[in-house]
Design a protein around this motif. Sequence first.
Motif, short mmCIF file in Angstrom:
data_model
loop_
_atom_site.label_atom_id
_atom_site.label_comp_id
_atom_site.label_asym_id
_atom_site.label_seq_id
_atom_site.Cartn_x
_atom_site.Cartn_y
_atom_site.Cartn_z
N LEU A 102 -33.27 -46.01 -8.59
CA LEU A 102 -33.85 -44.82 -9.20
C LEU A 102 -33.25 -43.58 -8.52
O LEU A 102 -33.77 -43.08 -7.54
N PRO A 103 -32.14 -43.07 -9.05
CA PRO A 103 -31.49 -41.91 -8.42
C PRO A 103 -32.20 -40.62 -8.76
O PRO A 103 -32.80 -40.49 -9.84
N PRO A 104 -32.14 -39.61 -7.88
CA PRO A 104 -32.66 -38.29 -8.23
C PRO A 104 -31.79 -37.65 -9.31
O PRO A 104 -30.68 -38.10 -9.60
N GLY A 105 -32.30 -36.57 -9.89
CA GLY A 105 -31.60 -35.95 -11.00
C GLY A 105 -30.66 -34.82 -10.65
O GLY A 105 -29.97 -34.31 -11.53
N ARG A 120 -47.51 -54.23 -19.79
CA ARG A 120 -47.60 -53.32 -18.66
C ARG A 120 -46.49 -53.53 -17.64
O ARG A 120 -45.91 -54.61 -17.53
N GLY A 121 -46.22 -52.44 -16.87
CA GLY A 121 -45.38 -52.59 -15.69
C GLY A 121 -44.05 -51.87 -15.70
O GLY A 121 -43.24 -52.05 -14.78
N ALA A 122 -43.76 -51.02 -16.69
CA ALA A 122 -42.49 -50.29 -16.71
C ALA A 122 -42.57 -49.04 -15.82
O ALA A 122 -43.60 -48.37 -15.78
N GLU A 123 -41.53 -48.76 -15.12
CA GLU A 123 -41.34 -47.56 -14.31
C GLU A 123 -42.60 -47.21 -13.52
O GLU A 123 -43.01 -47.94 -12.63
N TYR A 124 -43.26 -46.07 -13.84
CA TYR A 124 -44.42 -45.61 -13.08
C TYR A 124 -45.74 -46.00 -13.72
O TYR A 124 -46.79 -45.44 -13.39
N PRO A 135 -36.31 -47.58 -13.47
CA PRO A 135 -35.47 -48.08 -12.37
C PRO A 135 -34.62 -49.28 -12.81
O PRO A 135 -35.08 -50.14 -13.56
N TRP A 136 -33.39 -49.31 -12.30
CA TRP A 136 -32.44 -50.34 -12.69
C TRP A 136 -32.41 -51.46 -11.65
O TRP A 136 -31.78 -51.36 -10.61
#
Length: 451
Positions: free
Chosen positions: A224-227, A118-122, A202-203
């Motif tokens: 985490l940049p917008p697209g 568990r725990g990646a991104e969202y 996110p990096w």
Amino acid sequence: MNFVVVMLDSLRQDHVSFYGWDGCPIRTPHLDALAAEAIVFDNVYPEGLPTIPVRTDLFMGQSSLTNRTWQPLVPTDVTCMQLFRKEGYLTALVADTYHLFKPDMNFHRACDIFHWVRGAEYDACKAGPLRHLKLDDHVTDRMPENWRNVVLTALRNLDGRVEPQDFPCWQTMDTALRVIEQARAAGRPHLLWIDTFQPHEPWCPPAKFDVYGDKSYRGPKVVLPPGGPANAWGTPEQVRRTRSLYAGEAAYTDYCCGHLFAGMRQMGCLDDTAIVILSDHGHPLNDHGKFLKGPDRMFSELLKVPFIVRLPGGAHGGRRVSDLGRFPDLTPTLLDLAGLGANQPALSGKSLKPVLEGTGRSPYRATVSGFFPAVERCLRNERYSYVIRPEGQPHELYDLAADPRETTNLIDQGKDIAQALLNEIGSAYFGRAAKPRGVQGTYELAHTSLA
């Protein structure tokens, strides 16, 4: 023969140093060492995009681009796990790619062993305020309020993770080694699918890998940049810093793969196990003005991925091949290598075993990639990339040999080349109405607190 598939997420081919792209900002010694003993493909492409359609194609040996979008496996879908299990294999899945274990996705069906990390991104596994990280340190003053909430959700899962062993990628590889040990003790051939979400955003690489940016930079760490257009949310300095974070994440992913490979070598797996390393797609890093995935970004930064196959004992290794391949080819190739090729007529993919063994060539003269809900399609052969755009927009043609970064559109003088590519791909892949650009957000936020 045993099989281990290592599925990475969003790793660009030009960030694996073995491939030798000009401008590769990092070294990937662990992937490079494996590649030196393997058959390395330059031109194996995803077909249906992004994350879940890719895995559907890979798991089933079928094409999703013609008829399905991001959706769960249904009861009538037949996966590689089911086929191998029927043939007596122990089947296992270890994943931190949280989309696989959202409700009803069913990718662990027919697995004798499965583990979720568990725990990646969202991934919906944390709530409450941040204890160590600060939101304002990770956004710019030009990002909208709703994006700040997206970043906050991702930061909750990063909060408190510092050392390499704290992050899901390492934990996934470590768990996979325990599964391999158990599978070998069981005395049965095994198929293990390892699926890590790295180096997806996110990096936030561990500090020892966050070394590719300007040391004098003092601005926000945009993990985490917008697209949308990058110049709408960030300065050139902020954008360069964000690209450096991706580079660090890719280097960290290589380090985690090295942990897996070292453990497998210690157990003697490399003599009797075929290892496949691939990524579902790459990731735009402002190469053409934007970050993140989308149907308007059908360039090599999204489509060119590592695809590396090391056969037991390094057989037929040390070769680089330019033959075309499609992601639906993976399952028929594994079955063929296992001596189970009689299943191939049921699959739309083709076995690449002749290419691996140097006895034959690819059956394809072109590939196609796209997002099912969108009009855009990218058709490729070994040299050219033809991008079909919605009505009213010019199509694009690039000479990948002369212009690998796709900066010069040759469509006006290359219409015959584009038509020749189009003639190789059936009409079943085309014809849907265009949709808005927000494909990534539509699916990735499902079953999270951001939905």
